[in-house]
Design an enzyme around this catalytic site. Sequence first.
Site, PDB file in Angstrom:
ATOM      1  N   TYR A  64      -4.835  -4.818 -13.974  1.00 17.16           N
ATOM      2  CA  TYR A  64      -4.156  -5.642 -12.966  1.00 17.16           C
ATOM      3  C   TYR A  64      -4.616  -5.243 -11.573  1.00 17.16           C
ATOM      4  CZ  TYR A  64      -0.403  -7.842 -10.299  1.00 17.16           C
ATOM      5  OH  TYR A  64       0.300  -8.602  -9.399  1.00 17.16           O
ATOM      6  N   SER A  72      -2.095  -9.032  -4.471  1.00 14.23           N
ATOM      7  CA  SER A  72      -1.024  -8.047  -4.633  1.00 14.23           C
ATOM      8  C   SER A  72      -1.281  -6.870  -3.701  1.00 14.23           C
ATOM      9  CB  SER A  72      -0.977  -7.556  -6.085  1.00 14.23           C
ATOM     10  OG  SER A  72      -0.171  -6.399  -6.216  1.00 14.23           O
TER      11      SER A  72
END
Length: 242
Positions: free
Chosen positions: A148, A135
Amino acid sequence: MKKHGNSVLITGGTSGIGEALAVKFHERGDTVYVCARDEERLAAFSRMNDGIQTRRCDIQDKDDIAKLCEELGGEIDILINNAGILQEIPLYRHSCLDDQLREVDINLNGMLRMISAFLPGLVERTNPIIVNVTSATSFIPEAKAPIYSATKAAQHAFTKCLRHQLKAHGVEVVELIPPLTDTPMAAHVEGIPKISSDRVADALLKGLARGRTEIAPGMGRVAMVMARLSPALAFKMLNKTT
């Protein structure tokens, strides 16, 4: 990557980026296996995507992975570690530790389990590839999603090390670095532009064809550059809007 005829295994492939990848690989003539732990989602995916095979597998369960590897481990050419969750966690809540550890187990440990299980078979294939989906938060952490962000940063570092170690063994290791993408996982995020899962999937296929090892579509590339030039400013800008 072979032009067609690969066997591709995608974790977390029933929606979002994983589903888009499954469809794109299938359209180019590859054999695609999608695995996930939710049987209802797998069934719904099968109804909508004829010709793509599904397998139930919980990447938190080593026995599930061993069973899947026993069936498919000798034929997979491309392993795509896409499964993951995103939680907005207020760290001042002491009761949230279980949520934090679960997110680490899915996002990071799940990837490690899959690679450990399937690597022996991949080494024996011709032009094998491991794709880890990280990401833009690998480079600019999102304060509301600390676990995350941390797990994606860990995936990024691990992927670089894995690429270095496996180069001599003929295994290509690729990192797909999407920015905020219009997926069910990011449905709660508002006020920030999102790109489509199809665009992310197209970027991966084009990058693989060109032999790229870091593929960052859209603002993913911008995030990488900003994090290197001015990490404090990049962090401030992201977390001002989230």
